[in-house]
Write a protein that holds these residues in place. Structure first.
Motif, PDB file in Angstrom:
ATOM      1  N   GLY A   1      22.586  16.223  30.681  1.00  0.00           N
ATOM      2  CA  GLY A   1      21.307  15.967  31.347  1.00  0.00           C
ATOM      3  C   GLY A   1      20.312  15.294  30.415  1.00  0.00           C
ATOM      4  O   GLY A   1      20.631  14.933  29.279  1.00  0.00           O
ATOM      5  N   LEU A   2      19.104  15.124  30.915  1.00  0.00           N
ATOM      6  CA  LEU A   2      18.034  14.488  30.130  1.00  0.00           C
ATOM      7  C   LEU A   2      16.732  15.218  30.436  1.00  0.00           C
ATOM      8  O   LEU A   2      16.450  15.524  31.603  1.00  0.00           O
ATOM      9  CB  LEU A   2      17.904  13.014  30.530  1.00  0.00           C
ATOM     10  N   VAL A   3      15.965  15.499  29.394  1.00  0.00           N
ATOM     11  CA  VAL A   3      14.667  16.153  29.579  1.00  0.00           C
ATOM     12  C   VAL A   3      13.586  15.272  28.960  1.00  0.00           C
ATOM     13  O   VAL A   3      13.635  14.974  27.761  1.00  0.00           O
ATOM     14  CB  VAL A   3      14.644  17.556  28.930  1.00  0.00           C
ATOM     15  N   CYS A   4      12.629  14.856  29.794  1.00  0.00           N
ATOM     16  CA  CYS A   4      11.532  14.001  29.316  1.00  0.00           C
ATOM     17  C   CYS A   4      10.209  14.746  29.484  1.00  0.00           C
ATOM     18  O   CYS A   4      10.068  15.569  30.395  1.00  0.00           O
ATOM     19  CB  CYS A   4      11.478  12.705  30.113  1.00  0.00           C
ATOM     20  N   GLY A   5       9.266  14.438  28.616  1.00  0.00           N
ATOM     21  CA  GLY A   5       7.948  15.048  28.716  1.00  0.00           C
ATOM     22  C   GLY A   5       6.871  14.009  28.499  1.00  0.00           C
ATOM     23  O   GLY A   5       7.083  13.038  27.767  1.00  0.00           O
ATOM     24  N   ILE A   6       5.737  14.209  29.166  1.00  0.00           N
ATOM     25  CA  ILE A   6       4.563  13.372  28.886  1.00  0.00           C
ATOM     26  C   ILE A   6       3.372  14.300  28.683  1.00  0.00           C
ATOM     27  O   ILE A   6       3.315  15.385  29.272  1.00  0.00           O
ATOM     28  CB  ILE A   6       4.259  12.365  30.026  1.00  0.00           C
ATOM     29  N   ASP A   7       2.458  13.877  27.831  1.00  0.00           N
ATOM     30  CA  ASP A   7       1.232  14.657  27.640  1.00  0.00           C
ATOM     31  C   ASP A   7       0.102  13.739  27.206  1.00  0.00           C
ATOM     32  O   ASP A   7       0.313  12.718  26.553  1.00  0.00           O
ATOM     33  CB  ASP A   7       1.432  15.787  26.616  1.00  0.00           C
ATOM     34  N   LEU A   8      -1.108  14.161  27.577  1.00  0.00           N
ATOM     35  CA  LEU A   8      -2.330  13.403  27.293  1.00  0.00           C
ATOM     36  C   LEU A   8      -2.795  13.591  25.849  1.00  0.00           C
ATOM     37  O   LEU A   8      -3.541  12.774  25.320  1.00  0.00           O
ATOM     38  CB  LEU A   8      -3.407  13.919  28.248  1.00  0.00           C
TER      39      LEU A   8
END
Ligand SMILES: C[S@@+](CC[C@H](N)C(=O)[O-])C[C@H]1O[C@@H](n2cnc3c(N)ncnc32)[C@H](O)[C@@H]1O
Length: 193
Positions: free
Chosen positions: A93-100
């Motif tokens: 699988g793949l786990v992506c994250g975004i944050d300000l």
């Protein structure tokens, strides 16, 4: 808009160092336990994950994440929910994250690398725009983030844009139950609490 984003970044730059004493609900490991996260996953997570964890619910209680899934964490903080997701999606699988907040991104990358996870990526964002193509993810998770967005309709539209057909949004958040006191209406600091 810029004033709200600055207040959010200022608050969460501090939280990225430690969440202790900064919220009216339990944070860190105690918070994860109280919110019903899988205890076997909690026990395998490094202490560093918990220093800034400040989620308000358990997005994993809302549906199964399967091996091989691509998951996006919208507002990943220092990466604990990404760690949990990585255990569920496995190496295929793949786990992506975004944050300000810059330091959340820095610390999430450190924490996930320290935990030996390789199938992840994390990007800093400056607005509600999600820097991924249409139909990229099986599941978007989010924990205590969408309430902070000054443009919630755009946040939801962006989340639905990056979900594959049949994909799911599993999010936990806070809502206002009573009217805000007049002293807090219009306060950028109150927005980021
Ligand atoms: C309450 S914290 C929750 C962090 C993490 N989800 C957790 O459970 O520990 C809110 C996070 O959302 C981030 N954030 C706020 N607005 C955002 C936005 N529009 N896009 C991405 N991240 C955002 C903040 O920088 C902060 O890291």
């Amino acid at each position: 808009m810029q004033e709200i984003r600055k207040a959010i970044r200022d608050k969460y730059a501090e939280v990225s160092i430690s969440a202790e004493g900064k919220f009216q609900y339990p944070t860190g490991k105690d918070g994860a336990k109280a919110l019903g996260y899988d205890s076997s996953i909690i026990e395998t997570a490094y202490t560093k994950f918990f220093e800034s964890t400040c989620g308000v619910g358990n997005p994993f209680s809302l549906g199964n994440i399967r091996p091989g899934d691509a998951v996006l964490d919208f507002g990943c903080g220092t990466g604990f929910d990404m760690f949990v997701a990585s255990k569920l999606v496995g190496e295929s699988g793949l786990v992506c994250g975004i944050d300000l907040t810059e330091n959340m991104v820095v610390r999430a990358k450190e924490n996930l690398a320290l935990a030996g996870i390789t199938n992840f990526e994390i990007k800093k964002v400056d607005s509600e725009t999600i820097p991924y193509d249409d139909r990229s993810f099986d599941v978007v998770i989010s924990n205590g983030v969408i309430n902070l967005s000054p443009r919630k309709a755009i946040s939801f539209a962006e989340i639905y844009r990056v979900l594959k057909p049949g994909g799911r949004l599993q999010f936990a958040d806070v809502v206002l139950v009573n009217e805000l006191p007049a002293s807090l209406v219009g306060s950028a600091e109150a927005w980021s609490q």
